[in-house]
Enzyme design. Structure first.
Site, short mmCIF file in Angstrom:
data_model
loop_
_atom_site.label_atom_id
_atom_site.label_comp_id
_atom_site.label_asym_id
_atom_site.label_seq_id
_atom_site.Cartn_x
_atom_site.Cartn_y
_atom_site.Cartn_z
N LYS A 11 0.89 -1.13 0.13
CA LYS A 11 0.01 -0.21 0.01
C LYS A 11 0.85 1.28 -0.10
O LYS A 11 2.06 1.12 -0.02
CB LYS A 11 -0.84 0.04 1.16
CG LYS A 11 -2.06 -1.33 1.21
CD LYS A 11 -2.96 -1.27 2.41
CE LYS A 11 -3.83 -2.68 2.24
NZ LYS A 11 -4.74 -2.38 3.49
N TYR A 51 -11.98 -2.81 -3.76
CA TYR A 51 -12.68 -2.80 -2.48
C TYR A 51 -14.10 -2.91 -2.76
O TYR A 51 -14.63 -2.54 -1.53
CB TYR A 51 -12.34 -1.84 -1.66
CG TYR A 51 -10.68 -2.09 -0.87
CD1 TYR A 51 -10.74 -3.19 -0.32
CD2 TYR A 51 -9.86 -1.12 -1.25
CE1 TYR A 51 -9.34 -3.38 0.28
CE2 TYR A 51 -8.43 -1.26 -0.61
CZ TYR A 51 -8.15 -2.65 0.07
OH TYR A 51 -6.93 -2.77 0.71
N ASN A 114 -1.87 -0.17 7.30
CA ASN A 114 -1.54 -1.51 7.54
C ASN A 114 -0.59 -2.07 6.32
O ASN A 114 -0.35 -3.31 6.37
CB ASN A 114 -2.65 -2.53 7.86
CG ASN A 114 -3.61 -2.66 7.01
OD1 ASN A 114 -3.51 -2.21 5.63
ND2 ASN A 114 -4.64 -3.46 7.18
N HIS A 117 -1.72 -5.50 1.47
CA HIS A 117 -3.10 -6.28 1.11
C HIS A 117 -2.84 -7.69 0.52
O HIS A 117 -1.66 -7.92 -0.20
CB HIS A 117 -3.82 -5.57 -0.27
CG HIS A 117 -4.76 -6.34 -0.65
ND1 HIS A 117 -6.13 -6.29 -0.14
CD2 HIS A 117 -4.62 -7.10 -1.91
CE1 HIS A 117 -6.83 -7.24 -1.05
NE2 HIS A 117 -6.01 -7.70 -1.93
N GLU A 128 -8.78 -10.26 -8.45
CA GLU A 128 -8.04 -9.04 -8.34
C GLU A 128 -6.98 -9.20 -9.17
O GLU A 128 -6.46 -8.03 -9.84
CB GLU A 128 -7.65 -9.11 -6.96
CG GLU A 128 -8.55 -8.75 -5.82
CD GLU A 128 -8.04 -9.08 -4.34
OE1 GLU A 128 -6.93 -9.41 -4.04
OE2 GLU A 128 -9.08 -8.99 -3.38
P1 DAT Z 1 -7.71 -7.28 4.78
O1 DAT Z 1 -7.05 -6.20 4.30
O2 DAT Z 1 -7.05 -8.05 6.07
O3 DAT Z 1 -8.30 -8.24 3.81
P2 DAT Z 1 -10.67 -6.18 4.69
O4 DAT Z 1 -10.57 -6.67 3.56
O5 DAT Z 1 -11.69 -6.47 5.67
O6 DAT Z 1 -8.95 -6.64 5.47
O7 DAT Z 1 -10.47 -4.44 4.90
C1 DAT Z 1 -9.56 -4.07 3.77
C2 DAT Z 1 -8.80 -2.68 4.50
O8 DAT Z 1 -9.57 -1.67 5.14
C3 DAT Z 1 -7.74 -3.14 5.63
O9 DAT Z 1 -6.81 -3.80 5.35
C4 DAT Z 1 -7.86 -2.08 6.50
C5 DAT Z 1 -9.09 -1.26 6.13
N1 DAT Z 1 -10.03 -1.53 7.18
C6 DAT Z 1 -10.77 -2.73 7.44
N2 DAT Z 1 -11.38 -2.50 8.74
C7 DAT Z 1 -11.28 -1.04 9.27
C8 DAT Z 1 -11.78 -0.65 10.29
N3 DAT Z 1 -12.54 -0.99 11.16
N4 DAT Z 1 -11.32 0.68 10.40
C9 DAT Z 1 -10.38 1.24 9.43
N5 DAT Z 1 -10.18 0.71 8.27
C10 DAT Z 1 -10.37 -0.77 8.08
MG MG Z 2 -9.67 -7.74 2.34
#
Ligand code: DAT
Ligand code: MG
Length: 150
Positions: A11, A51, A114, A117, A128
């Site tokens: 990212k 997303y 974080n 991805h 993707e």
């Molecule tokens: P991942 O990246 O582990 O697959 P995800 O697909 O649920 O997680 O979410 C995509 C991204 O969105 C994640 O890397 C960080 C952000 N995100 C997820 N939950 C969040 C939250 N509660 N608050 C802020 N950002 C969040």
């Molecule tokens: Mg995800």
């Protein structure tokens, strides 16, 4: 499976912090095969597609802005159980819960930054990969393959 593929992306914060090489090294050293790689400044429209499943979440607009705030490095890694293993290597979504030794557990603190991805299922990986690499991916034999798989 043996030839499973996953989409892994550094990212914008990971790129800015100079962590691209370290993240690539972890996948190389684990034994995965790199079959696609590029640095791109993604548009918000493209990221909304990436997303799409999260549209409607309160953090969605901020997530898209963060992801468009600088270039990302997209890559496709192939190998045994690549999706699940890739997720394990990244660590939990919230870095506060990521175990040390994982990428997020070693380099990140906040869920909104974080750094990486990884696809969460084989079907989303294929979606993707098609979204980020419409031009296709490479196909080649890795010389060390027979020393990694049996
Ligand atoms: P991942 O990246 O582990 O697959 P995800 O697909 O649920 O997680 O979410 C995509 C991204 O969105 C994640 O890397 C960080 C952000 N995100 C997820 N939950 C969040 C939250 N509660 N608050 C802020 N950002 C969040
Ligand atoms: Mg995800």
């Amino acid at each position: 499976s043996f030839n499973e593929r996953t989409y892994i992306m550094v990212k914008p914060d990971g790129v800015q912090r100079g962590l691209v090489g370290k993240i690539i090294a972890r996948f190389e050293e684990r034994g995965f095969k790199l079959i696609a790689l590029k640095l791109v400044q993604a548009t918000e429209e493209h990221l909304e597609k990436h997303y799409a499943d999260l549209k409607g979440k309160p953090f969605f607009p901020g997530l898209v802005k963060y992801m468009a705030s600088g270039p990302v490095v997209g890559m496709v890694w192939q190998g045994l159980d690549a999706v699940k293993t890739g997720r394990a290597m990244l660590g939990a979504t919230n870095p506060l819960a990521s175990v040390p030794g994982t990428i997020r557990g070693d380099y990140a603190l906040s869920v909104g930054r974080n750094i990486c991805h990884g696809s969460d299922a084989v079907e989303s990986a294929e979606k993707e990969i098609a979204l980020w690499f419409p031009e296709g991916v490479a196909q080649y034999t890795q010389a060390q393959e027979s020393w990694i798989f049996s």
